[in-house]
Design a protein around this motif. Structure first.
Motif, mmCIF file in Angstrom:
data_model
loop_
_atom_site.group_PDB
_atom_site.id
_atom_site.type_symbol
_atom_site.label_atom_id
_atom_site.label_comp_id
_atom_site.label_asym_id
_atom_site.label_seq_id
_atom_site.Cartn_x
_atom_site.Cartn_y
_atom_site.Cartn_z
ATOM 1 N N GLY A 275 46.451 54.123 35.240
ATOM 2 C CA GLY A 275 46.401 53.275 34.049
ATOM 3 C C GLY A 275 45.119 53.471 33.265
ATOM 4 O O GLY A 275 45.136 53.596 32.033
ATOM 5 N N VAL A 276 43.987 53.511 33.968
ATOM 6 C CA VAL A 276 42.698 53.738 33.304
ATOM 7 C C VAL A 276 42.687 55.116 32.651
ATOM 8 O O VAL A 276 42.230 55.268 31.508
ATOM 9 C CB VAL A 276 41.528 53.570 34.302
ATOM 10 C CG1 VAL A 276 40.222 54.072 33.720
ATOM 11 C CG2 VAL A 276 41.400 52.117 34.732
ATOM 12 N N THR A 277 43.206 56.112 33.361
ATOM 13 C CA THR A 277 43.279 57.463 32.788
ATOM 14 C C THR A 277 44.119 57.465 31.521
ATOM 15 O O THR A 277 43.743 58.070 30.508
ATOM 16 C CB THR A 277 43.873 58.451 33.810
ATOM 17 O OG1 THR A 277 43.073 58.431 34.998
ATOM 18 C CG2 THR A 277 43.925 59.867 33.259
ATOM 19 N N GLY A 278 45.263 56.790 31.560
ATOM 20 C CA GLY A 278 46.126 56.704 30.386
ATOM 21 C C GLY A 278 45.443 56.025 29.216
ATOM 22 O O GLY A 278 45.530 56.486 28.070
ATOM 23 N N ILE A 279 44.743 54.941 29.486
ATOM 24 C CA ILE A 279 44.029 54.226 28.417
ATOM 25 C C ILE A 279 42.947 55.115 27.815
ATOM 26 O O ILE A 279 42.803 55.184 26.583
ATOM 27 C CB ILE A 279 43.443 52.902 28.952
ATOM 28 C CG1 ILE A 279 44.582 51.922 29.235
ATOM 29 C CG2 ILE A 279 42.443 52.298 27.977
ATOM 30 C CD1 ILE A 279 44.161 50.689 30.015
ATOM 31 N N ILE A 280 42.206 55.809 28.662
ATOM 32 C CA ILE A 280 41.159 56.718 28.168
ATOM 33 C C ILE A 280 41.768 57.811 27.294
ATOM 34 O O ILE A 280 41.241 58.125 26.216
ATOM 35 C CB ILE A 280 40.356 57.320 29.339
ATOM 36 C CG1 ILE A 280 39.495 56.245 29.991
ATOM 37 C CG2 ILE A 280 39.497 58.491 28.871
ATOM 38 C CD1 ILE A 280 38.843 56.665 31.297
ATOM 39 N N LEU A 281 42.885 58.374 27.736
ATOM 40 C CA LEU A 281 43.533 59.419 26.938
ATOM 41 C C LEU A 281 44.027 58.881 25.597
ATOM 42 O O LEU A 281 43.901 59.549 24.564
ATOM 43 C CB LEU A 281 44.699 60.034 27.717
ATOM 44 C CG LEU A 281 44.328 60.974 28.853
ATOM 45 C CD1 LEU A 281 45.575 61.377 29.632
ATOM 46 C CD2 LEU A 281 43.602 62.204 28.342
ATOM 47 N N ILE A 282 44.578 57.684 25.603
ATOM 48 C CA ILE A 282 45.074 57.105 24.343
ATOM 49 C C ILE A 282 43.921 56.809 23.396
ATOM 50 O O ILE A 282 44.000 57.098 22.188
ATOM 51 C CB ILE A 282 45.919 55.847 24.633
ATOM 52 C CG1 ILE A 282 47.224 56.259 25.323
ATOM 53 C CG2 ILE A 282 46.207 55.064 23.358
ATOM 54 C CD1 ILE A 282 48.033 55.119 25.900
ATOM 55 N N VAL A 283 42.827 56.252 23.928
ATOM 56 C CA VAL A 283 41.649 55.989 23.086
ATOM 57 C C VAL A 283 41.100 57.303 22.530
ATOM 58 O O VAL A 283 40.779 57.402 21.333
ATOM 59 C CB VAL A 283 40.565 55.218 23.890
ATOM 60 C CG1 VAL A 283 39.236 55.197 23.160
ATOM 61 C CG2 VAL A 283 41.035 53.808 24.192
ATOM 62 N N PHE A 284 41.023 58.317 23.379
ATOM 63 C CA PHE A 284 40.537 59.631 22.937
ATOM 64 C C PHE A 284 41.469 60.219 21.882
ATOM 65 O O PHE A 284 41.012 60.837 20.908
ATOM 66 C CB PHE A 284 40.405 60.570 24.135
ATOM 67 C CG PHE A 284 39.775 61.887 23.806
ATOM 68 C CD1 PHE A 284 38.433 61.969 23.472
ATOM 69 C CD2 PHE A 284 40.526 63.052 23.824
ATOM 70 C CE1 PHE A 284 37.846 63.192 23.160
ATOM 71 C CE2 PHE A 284 39.954 64.273 23.518
ATOM 72 C CZ PHE A 284 38.608 64.340 23.176
#
Length: 183
Positions: free
Chosen positions: A44-53
């Motif tokens: 989930g954290v990885t997904g959020i980071i990718l979406i923010v990026f």
């Protein structure tokens, strides 16, 4: 036979009846659920980071970065969905069943995890790496060489560490499956 004889027989039988201890099975299931929550949190954290990026670099404006980021984000979202489904299936396992039925449910659960580990996850890793490869091309074009090499080396190190943990988890699940099938 008198009532006292029946009562004595019943008391002797009730004294011999023991309820099996389900605590070890419950503890193992709780440990598995905790590990799955940790995996879901990391994904989930990885997904959020990718979406923010994705929005930070305005990847939606350029077809190349859009494709690369969508591949990466899609893989993480699919992986989160897989873990949620897996956790739901684990939650449905009933520890109060007979030992054989409980063992049968665990074997079925781990056989499904084995299919994921050897068919689905490798395909997802390949697709994710394709997305990273596309992004690396654009990083090479638009970042300084030093920062590009930093990103590249960071990715390689994190991928090796991730691969190690995935491999460790798969080997652990395979050993549990083997032990369940042999017992």
């Amino acid at each position: 036979m008198e009532f006292k004889d029946i009562q004595n027989t019943w008391q002797q039988q009730s004294g011999k009846t023991t309820i099996p201890d389900f605590t070890p099975a419950q503890q193992k299931l709780q440990k598995l659920r905790k590990e799955q929550r940790i995996t879901q949190l990391i994904l989930g954290v990885t997904g959020i980071i990718l979406i923010v990026f994705f929005f930070y670099i305005s990847a939606y404006k350029y077809s190349g970065t859009l494709l690369g980021m969508l591949l990466m984000i899609s893989v993480v979202v699919i992986r989160v969905f897989i873990e949620i489904r897996s956790r739901q299936k684990l939650r449905k396992i009933n520890v109060l069943l007979t030992l054989e039925d409980f063992k049968g449910q665990l074997i079925h659960y781990y056989q499904n995890r084995k299919i994921l580990a050897f068919r689905t996850i490798p395909i997802l890793l390949i697709v994710y790496n394709l997305g990273v490869g596309i992004m690396m091309y654009y990083f090479y074009l638009y970042l300084s060489r030093g920062f590009f090499y930093y990103v590249l080396i960071s990715y390689l190190v994190s991928f090796v560490v991730l691969f190690y943990f995935i491999r460790k988890q798969v080997l652990n699940e395979l050993s549990i499956l083997k032990a369940l099938q042999e017992s």
